[in-house]
Design a protein around this motif. Structure first.
Motif, mmCIF file in Angstrom:
data_model
loop_
_atom_site.group_PDB
_atom_site.id
_atom_site.type_symbol
_atom_site.label_atom_id
_atom_site.label_comp_id
_atom_site.label_asym_id
_atom_site.label_seq_id
_atom_site.Cartn_x
_atom_site.Cartn_y
_atom_site.Cartn_z
ATOM 1 N N VAL B 47 0.840 -1.196 0.000
ATOM 2 C CA VAL B 47 0.000 0.000 0.000
ATOM 3 C C VAL B 47 0.876 1.248 0.000
ATOM 4 O O VAL B 47 1.967 1.265 0.573
ATOM 5 N N ALA B 48 0.348 2.288 -0.644
ATOM 6 C CA ALA B 48 0.988 3.604 -0.597
ATOM 7 C C ALA B 48 0.387 4.397 0.559
ATOM 8 O O ALA B 48 -0.755 4.137 0.964
ATOM 9 N N ALA B 49 1.146 5.341 1.070
ATOM 10 C CA ALA B 49 0.606 6.209 2.124
ATOM 11 C C ALA B 49 -0.580 6.974 1.553
ATOM 12 O O ALA B 49 -0.514 7.501 0.444
ATOM 13 N N GLY B 50 -1.695 6.973 2.289
ATOM 14 C CA GLY B 50 -2.889 7.678 1.837
ATOM 15 C C GLY B 50 -3.819 6.816 1.010
ATOM 16 O O GLY B 50 -4.927 7.254 0.660
ATOM 17 N N GLU B 51 -3.408 5.572 0.701
ATOM 18 C CA GLU B 51 -4.256 4.680 -0.087
ATOM 19 C C GLU B 51 -5.329 4.060 0.814
ATOM 20 O O GLU B 51 -5.075 3.726 1.962
ATOM 21 N N GLU B 52 -6.538 3.878 0.240
ATOM 22 C CA GLU B 52 -7.607 3.252 1.025
ATOM 23 C C GLU B 52 -7.207 1.815 1.336
ATOM 24 O O GLU B 52 -6.847 1.045 0.446
ATOM 25 N N VAL B 53 -7.257 1.451 2.602
ATOM 26 C CA VAL B 53 -6.757 0.137 2.991
ATOM 27 C C VAL B 53 -7.805 -0.682 3.753
ATOM 28 O O VAL B 53 -7.701 -1.894 3.867
ATOM 29 N N ALA B 54 -8.840 -0.018 4.232
ATOM 30 C CA ALA B 54 -9.898 -0.727 4.957
ATOM 31 C C ALA B 54 -11.158 0.130 4.890
ATOM 32 O O ALA B 54 -11.095 1.318 4.553
ATOM 33 N N VAL B 55 -12.297 -0.499 5.187
ATOM 34 C CA VAL B 55 -13.564 0.225 5.253
ATOM 35 C C VAL B 55 -14.228 -0.152 6.567
ATOM 36 O O VAL B 55 -14.245 -1.325 6.945
ATOM 37 N N VAL B 56 -14.730 0.833 7.259
ATOM 38 C CA VAL B 56 -15.437 0.571 8.503
ATOM 39 C C VAL B 56 -16.890 0.997 8.307
ATOM 40 O O VAL B 56 -17.180 2.091 7.842
ATOM 41 N N GLU B 57 -17.789 0.063 8.616
ATOM 42 C CA GLU B 57 -19.215 0.313 8.410
ATOM 43 C C GLU B 57 -19.915 0.442 9.752
ATOM 44 O O GLU B 57 -19.849 -0.458 10.589
ATOM 45 N N SER B 58 -20.609 1.554 9.922
ATOM 46 C CA SER B 58 -21.532 1.657 11.044
ATOM 47 C C SER B 58 -22.929 1.386 10.497
ATOM 48 O O SER B 58 -23.108 1.161 9.304
ATOM 49 N N VAL B 59 -23.931 1.379 11.380
ATOM 50 C CA VAL B 59 -25.286 1.167 10.898
ATOM 51 C C VAL B 59 -25.630 2.221 9.849
ATOM 52 O O VAL B 59 -26.259 1.933 8.839
ATOM 53 N N LYS B 60 -25.182 3.443 10.068
ATOM 54 C CA LYS B 60 -25.601 4.550 9.227
ATOM 55 C C LYS B 60 -24.769 4.742 7.966
ATOM 56 O O LYS B 60 -25.276 5.230 6.972
ATOM 57 N N ALA B 61 -23.465 4.437 8.010
ATOM 58 C CA ALA B 61 -22.628 4.842 6.877
ATOM 59 C C ALA B 61 -21.357 4.010 6.819
ATOM 60 O O ALA B 61 -20.952 3.380 7.797
ATOM 61 N N ALA B 62 -20.714 4.041 5.640
ATOM 62 C CA ALA B 62 -19.419 3.402 5.451
ATOM 63 C C ALA B 62 -18.344 4.482 5.407
ATOM 64 O O ALA B 62 -18.556 5.542 4.835
ATOM 65 N N SER B 63 -17.185 4.226 6.027
ATOM 66 C CA SER B 63 -16.086 5.187 6.012
ATOM 67 C C SER B 63 -14.802 4.479 5.639
ATOM 68 O O SER B 63 -14.549 3.364 6.089
ATOM 69 N N GLU B 64 -13.992 5.148 4.814
ATOM 70 C CA GLU B 64 -12.718 4.573 4.403
ATOM 71 C C GLU B 64 -11.657 4.801 5.470
ATOM 72 O O GLU B 64 -11.667 5.803 6.171
ATOM 73 N N VAL B 65 -10.747 3.844 5.533
ATOM 74 C CA VAL B 65 -9.557 3.984 6.386
ATOM 75 C C VAL B 65 -8.358 3.959 5.441
ATOM 76 O O VAL B 65 -8.274 3.098 4.560
ATOM 77 N N TYR B 66 -7.449 4.936 5.617
ATOM 78 C CA TYR B 66 -6.322 5.092 4.695
ATOM 79 C C TYR B 66 -5.033 4.620 5.355
ATOM 80 O O TYR B 66 -4.849 4.788 6.570
ATOM 81 N N ALA B 67 -4.146 4.070 4.547
ATOM 82 C CA ALA B 67 -2.848 3.647 5.078
ATOM 83 C C ALA B 67 -2.076 4.895 5.503
ATOM 84 O O ALA B 67 -1.831 5.774 4.673
ATOM 85 N N PRO B 68 -1.692 4.984 6.763
ATOM 86 C CA PRO B 68 -0.977 6.189 7.211
ATOM 87 C C PRO B 68 0.458 6.224 6.685
ATOM 88 O O PRO B 68 1.050 7.289 6.592
ATOM 89 N N VAL B 69 0.993 5.044 6.378
ATOM 90 C CA VAL B 69 2.381 4.925 5.910
ATOM 91 C C VAL B 69 2.398 3.910 4.767
ATOM 92 O O VAL B 69 1.511 3.068 4.652
ATOM 93 N N ALA B 70 3.417 4.003 3.944
ATOM 94 C CA ALA B 70 3.571 3.049 2.843
ATOM 95 C C ALA B 70 4.219 1.769 3.340
ATOM 96 O O ALA B 70 4.960 1.781 4.337
ATOM 97 N N GLY B 71 3.942 0.658 2.653
ATOM 98 C CA GLY B 71 4.582 -0.589 3.035
ATOM 99 C C GLY B 71 3.743 -1.777 2.648
ATOM 100 O O GLY B 71 2.893 -1.693 1.768
ATOM 101 N N GLN B 72 3.986 -2.899 3.348
ATOM 102 C CA GLN B 72 3.281 -4.132 3.042
ATOM 103 C C GLN B 72 2.459 -4.567 4.254
ATOM 104 O O GLN B 72 2.952 -4.556 5.389
ATOM 105 N N VAL B 73 1.208 -4.942 4.002
ATOM 106 C CA VAL B 73 0.337 -5.398 5.087
ATOM 107 C C VAL B 73 0.844 -6.760 5.562
ATOM 108 O O VAL B 73 0.937 -7.704 4.762
ATOM 109 N N THR B 74 1.176 -6.873 6.834
ATOM 110 C CA THR B 74 1.715 -8.129 7.357
ATOM 111 C C THR B 74 0.700 -8.900 8.183
ATOM 112 O O THR B 74 0.846 -10.094 8.407
ATOM 113 N N GLU B 75 -0.353 -8.214 8.660
ATOM 114 C CA GLU B 75 -1.285 -8.858 9.583
ATOM 115 C C GLU B 75 -2.545 -8.005 9.655
ATOM 116 O O GLU B 75 -2.466 -6.778 9.566
#
Lengths: 376, 124
Positions: B47-75
């Motif tokens: 992932v690049a820094a600032g790239e969308e890396v996850a989505v969190v859904e509440s009952v009302k809405a979906a929100s993106e979570v961005y990679a704060p730093v560049a690198g490789q997802v290990t876990e």
């Protein structure tokens, strides 16, 4: 002409008589249809579950309460509403739709025949449109918007228990029956109806008395406050339409699956605006139908998502979607071309650029639980 | 905590060696309300820094979570698939989202410190 109230359209949102109580109860307030209303207090999931298990109090004072008076009011209204209104007995409430010239829906409403007039509860965002529509077509009738009235919805299997200590007379009401009773000395209207799929009451009172009525209900151990968030997930589980999302000026009552509201009028000529389209769709079937969807996985499919058939052709759209707290999975409803509307049909819905399988499912998602006749 | 940083998108980041652990802040979970689903990336994704890396859904809405730093997802946090409400209960701890092996550990120091983040959320 009534002077427009501050914030009735834009700018500062209007507040209901319970606004300060909502703040004191820790509500998160949001703008809704020109009003500032509680979206949640404790949390949507907890409020939803409490409503299904016990009873919740919703402030729905933003909804329009309209009294219709004049000679033959039901005859006049029946010329605009495809439902059997003249056969409605005094003290009975009916859910109905108002159709436009194209057979779309101006609004959906609850209509009660009272001894001397007809009482309507209409959607907040449609108050101006409805009053303009009715007054232009029924000039002999008087439509009085009772803006000073508050409306509280007490919903859940223990709603009657809560009232048994306060207004036992209201427990005699059958589903979709209406009565007027004193509640702690306050004259109130009671309708055994709601928007959650549970037993419940919609209680109208003068705005000045609303806080004391609400506080008395909230003092009952069965009752907690609930906001618009839980109201939306509850009504979607119950398969009920939200005006502006699931029905609007373009959707017909046949497409929306609301012909059950017509009653006996379904048999005869529908002399209402848009009646020709409605009769044509009744005879030949509509091009599209409202359907429920169960998307695979946990991602929540929301309003606006495109629906496709198995080979990827666009055949419909999601109009409401949420996470169902009762079922623990996402649920949605929307419109699909009629040949895809059979329960069990597997379609695809778009979710963040991906295609997720979704099965067409009968509505409601959660069975409606109405008050049954009490043992005598 | 010197090795705790934040982003303006309401993520928190801690670092251990060259591995960053990422979650959403207490402020963010409170704003979102009841969280019902967290969509996490595949382990191994770069992932690049600032790239969308996850989505969190509440009952009302979906929100993106961005990679704060560049690198490789290990876990990714295995708890969240069955118990997304863990994010509401413990956003800064058990409700972590994912770990990234940083391409450039120096990126961490450019994130917001506690005081800067508190100023952002008006909770200074």
């Amino acid at each position: 002409m009534e002077a427009p109230l501050p914030g009735s359209s834009e700018g500062t949102p209007r507040c209901t008589p319970l606004h300060d109580l909502h703040v004191a109860l820790g509500a998160k307030l949001v703008p809704f249809a020109g009003w500032e209303l509680p979206v949640q207090y404790e949390g949507i999931l907890a409020e939803h579950r409490w409503t299904r298990d016990s009873a919740s109090l919703f402030d729905v004072s933003h909804m329009g309460q309209v009294e219709v008076s004049g000679d033959d009011a039901l005859v006049g209204l029946e010329s605009l509403i495809p439902a059997s209104l003249q056969s409605l007995a005094p003290g009975r409430t009916r859910y109905a739709v108002v159709t436009n010239d194209d057979g779309g829906i101006v609004d959906d409403l609850l209509l009660t025949r009272r001894d001397d007039d007809v009482f309507l509860v209409i959607n907040a965002a449609r108050i101006d449109a409805d009053l303009t529509w009715f007054r232009a077509r029924l000039p002999a009738l008087t439509f009085s918007h009772r803006e000073e009235r508050a409306l509280l919805a007490l919903q859940g299997p223990k709603a009657a228990d809560a009232l048994s200590h306060l207004t036992p007379a209201a427990l005699e009401l059958a589903p979709f029956a209406y009565g007027e009773f004193e509640f702690l000395g306050v004259p109130c209207t009671f309708s055994r109806s709601g928007y959650t799929g549970e037993d419940g009451f919609e209680i109208g009172c003068d705005g000045a008395a609303a806080v004391s009525v609400a506080e008395a209900l909230l003092a009952r151990p069965e009752v907690r406050p609930a906001g618009l968030g839980a109201r939306d997930s509850l009504r979607l589980e119950a398969g009920l339409c939200l005006y502006g999302s699931d029905i609007n000026v373009d959707t017909s009552p046949v497409e929306a699956g609301l012909t059950w509201t017509f009653g006996a009028r379904r048999q005869g000529a529908l002399a209402v605006p848009g009646g020709a389209r409605i009769e044509r769709e009744l005879a030949n079937g509509p091009a599209r139908r409202r359907a429920g969807f169960l998307p695979e996985g946990r991602g929540v499919v929301r309003s606006g998502a495109v629906v496709r058939d198995a080979s990827g052709h666009e055949i419909g759209e999601v109009t409401s979607g949420t996470f169902s707290p009762s079922l623990g999975v996402p649920i949605a409803m929307g419109y699909v071309a009629t040949q895809y509307s059979e329960p069990g049909t597997v379609l695809q819905v778009e979710l963040r650029g991906r295609k997720v399988p979704a099965m067409v499912t009968p509505l409601p998602f959660v069975p409606t639980r109405r008050h049954q006749k009490r043992p005598t | 905590m010197p090795n705790l940083r934040y982003t303006k998108d309401h993520e928190w980041v801690t670092v251990d060696g060259d591995v960053a652990t990422v979650g959403i802040t207490e402020y963010a979970q409170d704003q979102l309300g009841d969280i019902v689903f967290v969509e996490l990336p595949e382990v191994g994704r770069t992932v690049a820094a600032g790239e969308e890396v996850a989505v969190v859904e509440s009952v009302k809405a979906a929100s993106e979570v961005y990679a704060p730093v560049a690198g490789q997802v290990t876990e990714t946090n295995p708890v969240l698939s069955d118990a997304p409400e863990t994010v509401n209960a413990d956003a800064a701890g058990d409700g972590w989202f994912l770990r990234i092996r940083m391409a450039d550990p120096g990126e961490f120091d450019q994130l917001l410190d506690e005081a800067a983040y508190a100023a952002l959320t008006g909770e200074a």
